[in-house]
Design a protein around this motif. Structure first.
Motif, PDB file in Angstrom:
ATOM      1  N   LEU A 113       8.289 -10.382   0.549  1.00  8.46           N
ATOM      2  CA  LEU A 113       9.149  -9.979   1.682  1.00  8.46           C
ATOM      3  C   LEU A 113       9.987  -8.785   1.244  1.00  8.46           C
ATOM      4  O   LEU A 113      10.747  -8.889   0.270  1.00  8.46           O
ATOM      5  N   VAL A 114       9.804  -7.656   1.914  1.00  7.39           N
ATOM      6  CA  VAL A 114      10.653  -6.480   1.690  1.00  7.39           C
ATOM      7  C   VAL A 114      11.444  -6.250   2.973  1.00  7.39           C
ATOM      8  O   VAL A 114      10.927  -6.424   4.091  1.00  7.39           O
ATOM      9  N   ALA A 115      12.709  -5.827   2.823  1.00  4.86           N
ATOM     10  CA  ALA A 115      13.570  -5.680   4.004  1.00  4.86           C
ATOM     11  C   ALA A 115      14.560  -4.545   3.792  1.00  4.86           C
ATOM     12  O   ALA A 115      14.729  -4.037   2.661  1.00  4.86           O
ATOM     13  N   ASP A 165      20.893  -4.612  -6.700  1.00  4.52           N
ATOM     14  CA  ASP A 165      21.258  -4.379  -5.288  1.00  4.52           C
ATOM     15  C   ASP A 165      22.289  -5.416  -4.877  1.00  4.52           C
ATOM     16  O   ASP A 165      21.999  -6.381  -4.146  1.00  4.52           O
ATOM     17  N   ALA A 166      23.528  -5.220  -5.382  1.00  3.51           N
ATOM     18  CA  ALA A 166      24.579  -6.211  -5.146  1.00  3.51           C
ATOM     19  C   ALA A 166      24.938  -6.317  -3.668  1.00  3.51           C
ATOM     20  O   ALA A 166      25.281  -7.404  -3.179  1.00  3.51           O
ATOM     21  N   ASP A 167      24.845  -5.226  -2.915  1.00  2.67           N
ATOM     22  CA  ASP A 167      25.195  -5.238  -1.481  1.00  2.67           C
ATOM     23  C   ASP A 167      24.031  -5.672  -0.598  1.00  2.67           C
ATOM     24  O   ASP A 167      24.175  -5.774   0.623  1.00  2.67           O
ATOM     25  N   ALA A 168      22.875  -5.915  -1.226  1.00  2.00           N
ATOM     26  CA  ALA A 168      21.689  -6.358  -0.492  1.00  2.00           C
ATOM     27  C   ALA A 168      21.327  -5.377   0.623  1.00  2.00           C
ATOM     28  O   ALA A 168      21.051  -5.769   1.757  1.00  2.00           O
ATOM     29  N   ARG A 169      21.349  -4.075   0.285  1.00  3.10           N
ATOM     30  CA  ARG A 169      20.968  -3.083   1.277  1.00  3.10           C
ATOM     31  C   ARG A 169      19.466  -3.053   1.481  1.00  3.10           C
ATOM     32  O   ARG A 169      18.980  -2.800   2.597  1.00  3.10           O
ATOM     33  N   PHE A 170      18.722  -3.325   0.398  1.00  6.01           N
ATOM     34  CA  PHE A 170      17.253  -3.378   0.469  1.00  6.01           C
ATOM     35  C   PHE A 170      16.777  -4.660  -0.211  1.00  6.01           C
ATOM     36  O   PHE A 170      16.228  -4.640  -1.311  1.00  6.01           O
ATOM     37  N   PRO A 171      17.005  -5.807   0.420  1.00 10.34           N
ATOM     38  CA  PRO A 171      16.662  -7.086  -0.237  1.00 10.34           C
ATOM     39  C   PRO A 171      15.146  -7.300  -0.314  1.00 10.34           C
ATOM     40  O   PRO A 171      14.413  -6.974   0.617  1.00 10.34           O
ATOM     41  N   HIS A 172      14.701  -7.843  -1.485  1.00  6.01           N
ATOM     42  CA  HIS A 172      13.311  -8.236  -1.677  1.00  6.01           C
ATOM     43  C   HIS A 172      13.300  -9.727  -2.007  1.00  6.01           C
ATOM     44  O   HIS A 172      14.267 -10.274  -2.543  1.00  6.01           O
ATOM     45  N   ALA A 173      12.150 -10.382  -1.705  1.00  9.40           N
ATOM     46  CA  ALA A 173      12.028 -11.818  -2.040  1.00  9.40           C
ATOM     47  C   ALA A 173      10.558 -12.130  -2.260  1.00  9.40           C
ATOM     48  O   ALA A 173       9.661 -11.469  -1.705  1.00  9.40           O
ATOM     49  N   LEU A 174      10.311 -13.177  -3.090  1.00 16.26           N
ATOM     50  CA  LEU A 174       8.952 -13.593  -3.405  1.00 16.26           C
ATOM     51  C   LEU A 174       8.856 -15.097  -3.185  1.00 16.26           C
ATOM     52  O   LEU A 174       9.737 -15.862  -3.616  1.00 16.26           O
ATOM     53  N   PHE A 175       7.769 -15.532  -2.499  1.00 13.62           N
ATOM     54  CA  PHE A 175       7.546 -16.934  -2.184  1.00 13.62           C
ATOM     55  C   PHE A 175       6.150 -17.327  -2.650  1.00 13.62           C
ATOM     56  O   PHE A 175       5.228 -16.486  -2.701  1.00 13.62           O
TER      57      PHE A 175
END
Length: 450
Positions: free
Chosen positions: A140-142, A78-88
């Motif tokens: 985190l899903v966005a 997802d190079a354009d970060a249209r659906f960014p995910h993250a883990l903490f």
């Protein structure tokens, strides 16, 4: 030509009506567009929230190792970060994904929004959801909301531009309506001023489209027709009184002067004076009766009557007089009852006047026909004879009070019979029509309102 000043347009009813409809359509436009905007925004936000719940559910089905691996792989794809995910981790430290810091949120598993400052320096509106796992890690899903916000902005701009266009077109239309109405009223005003200045032959112009102004103009024109007729009758009556009453008054004065000189001729002079006075009195009584009829004083006596009965009574009344002169008087009734709402006595008198004229001016052994006729508007009466007839130039004048043609000036009468018939016709909303019977004359008393 005439001009219409702009300051006069806002005072017209058409302009104010146009503004009222502009306000109504403007309110309807705002209400409809606002409802569409609200429904669209709610729908797009709900779709985004559904996608966030689905993504959380999919990540929750993965093992911790696979989950972190898939998040790193998703970040690369997802190079354009249209659906960014993250883990903490449990302390909120960044482990993997496109977003490196947890945004401020109130509760887990509930959608929220924040502005994400990306590494390239751009700020993007993001809708997100935070989910906490049993091992303490936080997912985190966005979803990037930039396109949806642009769509919302496009709708708002369309609302503003559409509203401005509606306002401009509505104002132009209202001004156009006001200008058209003002021009038409100016035309009517000009015509009315000419009539006030004495041109009673003038009439208000109409367009023939039967709108409100046309209907008012037609009523006013009908009133002007009646006014012109009355003014013409007043002038004609004055002329005819001066002409016709001058002769009996002259004879009356001459007889009295002769009696004054000759004392032995009192009796015959007084008899002649009484005859002349009674003739004058009869004339004025006829004038008063016509005035009473024209004032519609007898409309209260109207009832449903049958013209067949009136025609039969009038024919029977004049039959002896016709037989004395060897005339044939026939009556033709209508095949069905000829019902009309009116005053039976007045219609009887009017028909009697027509028959009296027909017998008076027809030669001996003439044929006089009385008939009840039926038209699309209603029933009517007809009297036809084979006498000398009425010349076409005099067919309107004979209904004027005290008018007498030169050929009948020495015939007994006061010239008020046909005037009374015309007054009865107007009282009953009927028309009098004079036709050439070849030879003779035919006069019809016809209904105009069914």
């Amino acid at each position: 030509m005439f001009s219409v000043h702009l300051r006069e347009i806002p005072r017209t009813i058409s302009f104010r009506t146009g503004l009222m409809f502009l306000g109504l359509f403007g309110f309807s436009f705002l209400a409809l567009f606002g409802y569409i905007y609200w429904q669209t925004a709610v729908y797009l936000t709900a779709e985004a929230d559904t996608a966030l719940y689905r993504q959380v559910e999919n990540r929750s089905q993965q093992t911790p190792e696979l989950r972190e691996l898939e998040i790193r792989k998703h970040d690369a794809q997802d190079a354009d970060a249209r659906f960014p995910h993250a883990l903490f981790d449990a302390n909120g430290a960044y482990l993997a994904g496109a977003i490196h810091e947890l945004p401020i949120f109130t509760t887990y598993d509930k959608p929220g929004e924040f502005r994400w400052e990306r590494q390239d320096g751009r700020h993007r509106p993001v809708r997100f959801m935070v989910h906490r796992y049993e091992d303490g890690k936080t997912l985190l899903v966005a979803q990037d909301m930039h396109d949806i916000r642009e769509f919302d902005e496009l709708l708002v701009n369309a609302l503003i531009s559409g509203g401005c266009l509606l306002l401009i077109v509505g104002l132009i239309g209202a001004v156009g309506l006001g200008y058209s109405a003002r021009r038409r009223l100016a035309t009517l005003t000009t015509s009315i001023k000419k009539i006030i200045e004495g041109d009673l032959s003038g009439r208000l112009p109409t367009r023939g489209n039967r709108d409100d102004i046309d209907r008012v103009a037609n009523v006013v024109n009908t009133m002007l027709d009646e006014l012109e007729r009355l003014m013409s009758e007043v002038k004609g009556v004055c002329d005819d009184i001066a002409h016709d009453l001058r002769t009996p008054l002259t004879r009356l004065i001459a007889g009295l002067e002769r009696a004054q000189r000759r004392e032995d001729d009192y009796a015959s002079t007084i008899d002649a004076a009484l005859i002349e006075a009674r003739s004058l009195l009869q004339t004025f009584r006829a004038l008063l009766r016509i005035s009473e009829i024209e004032d519609s004083a007898r409309r209260s006596n109207f009832s449903d009557i049958d013209l067949n009965l009136i025609g039969a009574d009038a024919a029977e009344f004049f039959e002896p007089l016709a037989e004395e002169r060897g005339m044939l008087l026939t009556f033709t009734p209508a095949p069905a009852p000829a019902l009309l709402r009116g005053d039976a006595q007045l219609l009887f008198d009017a028909l009697c006047n027509l028959l009296d004229n027909a017998i008076k001016f027809s030669p001996d052994n003439a044929h006089i026909q009385v008939a009840v006729v039926a038209t699309a508007e209603g029933p009517g009466l007809s009297v036809r004879d084979n006498g000398p007839g009425i010349p076409e130039p005099e067919r309107e004048a004979v209904f004027r009070r005290l008018y007498r043609s030169e050929s009948s000036r020495h015939t007994p009468g006061n010239g008020l019979g046909l005037s009374m018939v015309a007054a009865v016709a107007r009282l009953h909303d009927m028309t009098l029509q004079v036709h050439d019977a070849q030879p003779g004359c035919q006069i019809q008393l016809l209904s105009t309102v069914h």
